[in-house]
Design a protein around this motif. Structure first.
Motif, short mmCIF file in Angstrom:
data_model
loop_
_atom_site.label_atom_id
_atom_site.label_comp_id
_atom_site.label_asym_id
_atom_site.label_seq_id
_atom_site.Cartn_x
_atom_site.Cartn_y
_atom_site.Cartn_z
N GLU A 116 55.39 63.83 47.74
CA GLU A 116 56.26 62.57 47.39
C GLU A 116 54.83 61.14 47.44
N THR A 117 53.88 61.79 47.40
CA THR A 117 53.10 60.63 47.66
C THR A 117 52.36 60.33 46.77
N THR A 118 52.64 58.39 46.38
CA THR A 118 51.86 58.61 45.13
C THR A 118 50.95 57.54 45.18
N ARG A 119 50.22 57.61 44.47
CA ARG A 119 48.52 56.75 43.64
C ARG A 119 49.24 55.94 42.60
N TRP A 120 47.97 54.59 42.81
CA TRP A 120 47.73 53.70 41.57
C TRP A 120 46.50 53.13 41.38
N MET A 121 46.74 52.58 40.21
CA MET A 121 45.17 51.53 40.47
C MET A 121 45.76 50.54 39.24
N GLY A 122 45.53 49.33 39.44
CA GLY A 122 45.71 47.89 38.69
C GLY A 122 44.16 47.02 38.72
N ARG A 123 44.26 46.38 37.51
CA ARG A 123 42.90 45.37 37.49
C ARG A 123 43.13 43.86 38.47
N ARG A 124 42.11 43.68 39.06
CA ARG A 124 42.13 42.48 39.56
C ARG A 124 41.69 41.57 39.21
N PRO A 125 41.62 40.31 38.34
CA PRO A 125 41.26 39.52 37.24
C PRO A 125 39.96 38.20 38.78
N GLY A 126 38.84 39.08 38.94
CA GLY A 126 38.19 38.96 39.93
C GLY A 126 37.26 37.72 39.49
N THR A 127 36.91 35.99 39.83
CA THR A 127 35.84 35.24 38.70
C THR A 127 34.36 35.88 39.76
N PRO A 128 33.72 35.23 39.85
CA PRO A 128 32.37 34.70 40.64
C PRO A 128 32.55 33.90 41.71
N ASP A 129 32.93 33.17 41.81
CA ASP A 129 33.03 32.33 43.06
C ASP A 129 34.60 32.14 43.82
N SER A 130 35.41 33.67 43.12
CA SER A 130 36.61 33.38 44.03
C SER A 130 37.59 32.72 44.11
N LEU A 131 37.29 31.99 43.36
CA LEU A 131 38.65 30.40 42.59
C LEU A 131 38.89 30.63 41.70
N PRO A 132 40.67 30.62 41.21
CA PRO A 132 41.06 30.75 40.35
C PRO A 132 40.77 29.92 39.69
N VAL A 133 41.33 30.14 37.77
CA VAL A 133 41.26 28.94 36.75
C VAL A 133 42.49 27.77 37.20
N ILE A 134 42.78 26.77 37.33
CA ILE A 134 43.85 26.22 37.44
C ILE A 134 43.54 25.12 36.15
N GLY A 135 44.48 24.51 35.01
CA GLY A 135 44.61 23.88 34.88
C GLY A 135 44.77 23.89 33.09
N PRO A 136 44.17 22.05 32.99
CA PRO A 136 44.11 22.77 31.38
C PRO A 136 43.04 23.05 30.77
N SER A 137 43.26 23.48 29.67
CA SER A 137 42.15 23.75 29.10
C SER A 137 41.27 23.07 28.15
N LYS A 138 39.69 23.18 28.06
CA LYS A 138 38.84 21.98 27.91
C LYS A 138 39.11 21.71 26.30
N THR A 139 39.41 22.90 25.58
CA THR A 139 39.43 22.66 24.24
C THR A 139 40.49 22.57 23.42
N THR A 140 41.37 22.86 24.30
CA THR A 140 42.80 22.94 23.04
C THR A 140 43.61 22.62 24.03
N ALA A 141 44.62 20.82 23.41
CA ALA A 141 45.52 20.19 23.94
C ALA A 141 46.62 20.42 24.84
N ASN A 142 46.98 22.01 23.52
CA ASN A 142 48.89 22.13 24.37
C ASN A 142 48.72 22.97 25.50
#
Length: 416
Positions: free
Chosen positions: A347-373
């Motif tokens: 009944e044991t299950t195993r799983w793999m997932g892909r964490r999105p990691g940046t090299p400074d351990s901070l996420p990207v939050i906010g507006p694009s710098k190239t595209t207005a919307n």
């Protein structure tokens, strides 16, 4: 199309939280993902609301451990060497961000994100009727010996100014609290702010269902490309359903987000930090809280479906086949502190997932710098579940022109 309409790419905790908070700002929302809500990393993580984890994942002291980990194919960090040349720029940036001044700045930014983690999560789960999924029991960290405990003193000291006190327990006190802990445990500490969810996938699905109940749409399809015109994204080219018109776009596509940002001319250093879990419905141990173990990164968390052992960090790109021996290694690690842990069964299950990691351990939050919307909400690494609702709130505030409670400059897309 309504002037207050938004399309969100990504149906994980970040994407559905963004949709939910945008609805509160009056937006009509559509979520698009190749999989249904809560079926990516949001399904398989360790379940932690780890708001006290403000020190970055890698710092100068941890850098010294990495060579030893890399020579062990089942160690907590591994790189498939055929992939290393592609990942080299990311690792070089990681080294730069491990210098003391950068660690202090990153810690401060992560502490800002931590301020409203619990209240933001509660807000969404209460609306969805699933607030009972949060367990307000602080996670306990376990140590084999005094040297192991003392080695983490700098991390504990870095958290103290931000109000995260890590209370020490003797081995006997830890066992009194959690009788499943073995006699070899020398001492433990509370993390000072690390609750957990008993079913993170169900939590995400419940928020998504509330979004739909409030008029939102969910489209199961793959975004092939972004159709641009006059400095804006005007449509998404979907794999099976043609073009989807866009007024405002939020990219919350996890480990695939940088591929979309690249289409907009923005270079974001993002790697898939592949994590594994094992769920044991018949674990043989009973816990009232999540545990972490200083010998090796990872967590053991009691959940609705059984005891989940989660952790590991594998760099092999987006498409390499899983190596489920890494999930089995988590069992061996926690068996050392949970002697009653039963062998995996049918009944044991195993799983793999892909964490999105940046090299400074901070996420990207906010507006694009190239595209207005276009706005971004990705790159949360090991902290996606923890920071997901807060990220959604911050994006909704920014898109609505309202001032947020924190400075978003450390999370800008062009910092790489």
């Amino acid at each position: 199309m309504s002037e207050l309409s938004a399309t969100i790419i990504g149906a994980g905790i970040v994407g559905v939280s963004t949709a939910a908070f945008l609805q509160r700002e009056g937006y009509d929302v559509t979520i698009i993902d190749r999989v249904l809500p809560g079926e990516g990393c949001s399904f398989g993580n360790a379940g932690g609301l780890a708001f006290s984890e403000i020190v970055p994942t890698v710092h100068s002291r941890m850098l010294l451990k990495i060579p030893g980990w890399l020579v062990d194919p089942m160690g907590p960090l591994t790189i498939r060497w055929s992939y290393f040349p592609k990942a080299l720029p990311w690792f070089l940036a990681l080294a730069r961000n491990s210098l003391p001044d950068r660690v202090r700045a990153i810690t401060a930014a992560r502490a800002d994100l931590a301020m409203r983690v619990v209240s933001d999560f509660e807000s969404l789960l209460k609306a969805a009727g699933t607030e009972d999924l949060i367990r307000y029991e602080d996670t306990l960290r376990l140590y084999d010996n005094e040297a192991q405990y003392l080695a983490e003193a700098p991390e504990r000291a870095a958290k103290t100014p931000y109000g995260f006190e890590m209370k020490r327990l003797s081995g006997d006190e830890a066992r009194e609290l959690e009788p499943a802990i073995g006699p070899n445990v020398h001492c433990g500490v509370f993390h000072g702010g690390w609750y957990f969810l008993t079913n993170p996938g169900r939590a995400v699905k419940s928020i998504a269902a509330e979004v739909v109940k409030n008029g939102g749409r969910i489209i199961e399809d793959d975004v092939v490309s972004l159709v641009r015109d006059a400095g804006r994204v005007k449509a998404l080219q979907l794999k099976t359903q043609g073009q989807h018109k866009v007024h405002r776009l939020v990219i919350c596509a996890g480990a695939y987000s940088h591929l979309l940002a690249k289409q907009l001319g923005e270079k974001v250093l993002l790697e898939a930090e592949r994590g594994y879990h094992m769920v044991l419905p018949n674990s043989g141990v009973k816990l009232s809280r999540s545990l972490t173990y200083a010998r090796s990164p990872g967590a053991a968390t009691p959940m609705e479906m059984g005891l989940r052992l989660a952790g590991s960090d594998e760099f092999a790109g987006l498409d390499a086949a899983p190596n489920y021996a890494r999930a089995d290694a988590l069992w061996k690690n926690f068996k050392a502190v949970l002697p009653g842990l039963r062998q995996p069964d049918q009944e044991t299950t195993r799983w793999m997932g892909r964490r999105p990691g940046t090299p400074d351990s901070l996420p990207v939050i906010g507006p694009s710098k190239t595209t207005a919307n276009v706005w971004y909400g990705f790159g949360h690494g090991h902290m996606g579940l923890t920071w997901g609702p807060t990220t959604g709130r911050l994006i909704a505030e920014t898109m609505s022109g309202r001032k947020s409670n924190i400075d978003l400059a450390p999370f800008r897309a062009d910092r790489f």
